[in-house]
Design an enzyme around this catalytic site. Sequence first.
Site, PDB file in Angstrom:
ATOM      1  N   ILE A  20     -10.023  29.948 -20.846  1.00 39.91           N
ATOM      2  CA  ILE A  20      -9.323  31.222 -20.969  1.00 39.91           C
ATOM      3  C   ILE A  20      -9.624  31.953 -22.272  1.00 39.91           C
ATOM      4  CG2 ILE A  20      -7.443  30.602 -19.416  1.00 39.91           C
ATOM      5  CD1 ILE A  20      -5.770  29.826 -21.820  1.00 39.91           C
ATOM      6  N   GLY A  55     -14.898  31.240 -28.668  1.00 45.83           N
ATOM      7  CA  GLY A  55     -15.343  31.802 -29.927  1.00 45.83           C
ATOM      8  C   GLY A  55     -16.446  30.945 -30.495  1.00 45.83           C
ATOM      9  N   MET A 100     -16.398  28.796 -32.813  1.00 45.15           N
ATOM     10  CA  MET A 100     -16.032  27.447 -33.230  1.00 45.15           C
ATOM     11  C   MET A 100     -15.521  26.581 -32.096  1.00 45.15           C
ATOM     12  SD  MET A 100     -14.234  28.110 -36.909  1.00 45.15           S
ATOM     13  CE  MET A 100     -13.995  26.346 -37.129  1.00 45.15           C
ATOM     14  N   VAL A 159     -10.584  27.709 -25.719  1.00 43.59           N
ATOM     15  CA  VAL A 159      -9.235  27.382 -25.275  1.00 43.59           C
ATOM     16  C   VAL A 159      -9.249  27.298 -23.754  1.00 43.59           C
ATOM     17  CG1 VAL A 159      -6.817  28.110 -25.218  1.00 43.59           C
ATOM     18  CG2 VAL A 159      -8.193  28.496 -27.265  1.00 43.59           C
ATOM     19  N   ASP A 184      -3.432  34.956 -41.894  1.00 41.38           N
ATOM     20  CA  ASP A 184      -4.306  35.727 -41.010  1.00 41.38           C
ATOM     21  C   ASP A 184      -3.486  36.447 -39.938  1.00 41.38           C
ATOM     22  OD1 ASP A 184      -6.737  36.756 -40.158  1.00 41.38           O
ATOM     23  OD2 ASP A 184      -7.140  35.094 -38.790  1.00 41.38           O
TER      24      ASP A 184
END
Length: 367
Positions: A20, A23, A25, A28, A138
């Site tokens: 879903i 990225g 790294m 998910v 962040d």
Amino acid sequence: MRDPYIGREVAGQFRIVERIGSGGMGAVYKAEQPEMGRFVAIKILHSRYASRPDIVARFRREARAMSQLSHPNTARVFLYGQLEDGACYFVMEYLEGKNLAQCIRSEGPFPLERVVRIMGRVCEALDEAHRMGIIHRDLKPENIFLTTQGGIPDFPKVLDFGLAKVSEQQLRPTSLVLTRQGMIFGTPEFMSPEQAKGENIDHRSDIYSLAVIAYELLTGKLPFDAKHSLEYLQKHIREPPIPISVRLPDREWPKGLWEVLAKALAKQPEDRFESAGAFGKALEEVLEGVPAGQERSLGTSGRSPEPEALEHGTIPDLHEIPQPSQEPPKAPVPRIAWVVFGIGAFLAVVAVAALIFTWMLLRQGAS
């Protein structure tokens, strides 16, 4: 190419059904937990980073920080572990809905009442984290997810504590501290001035970021006009934010709203609200002063929502800096650019002088 994790069992109780979010790294996944009759989200770090202690420590820190937080407006983490291929993962609650960035794009500015309701709950969630010595670092619209919980719509969930700064009392003796003075992490559009300068920060840095988010929810724009990330950093440090009455002069704003936002956006941390909760309370007091029937006309955009695909759990790269979509006037060149230019000019002068000197020696030798 089929994702190797689809259909895989994790920890003997979760079965991955689909990806879903993704990225640089990791990714998910949505997974089912048959024994509990529910879905969960599993965040998996790419196995190639298993040999990077800094990235693994950051990932573990995010799981540990979120697992310690119990506020209903913080996404819950249930389990942390490592797969057979060395990839680290943690299991968290599965959320359906959209993040604030998606909502702003599809709906435009929010009414004041909606902003206060959402930000008030977010402030309460951050208050708990701050009391435990955890600073998010962040905060941005992408990291605040709106879902429905217990029949309550617009229920915000704070996500992605991957850059969280944890106080010394929260760290175990073997923990690796990833942050140090002089290093800059986060998203430039939402950074506090001290964070933009790479200085040590505390919970008041999060309050500044919350104010930038509230500003964007109310106006659909950011409090500074800049073309790229370095310009945002410079303006956070040096320039005053654009008042909302200047940003949207045709809209009626309630008395005291800009004063609250300006206080939270103060350049010096000591000039801001003492806590996230105090900021949320100040926003509520502004709303309480709005005459009945007037609030519905405040902050509305006149645009109808457009459907948008679910984007949940996207993992940004450690040094990934998103670029703004707007095209504002060109800003002054940052100081670092002048330094680089000066060094280059100096080296060019030295090179020319060396050539002239060599030429003169050759002429003397020839004569």
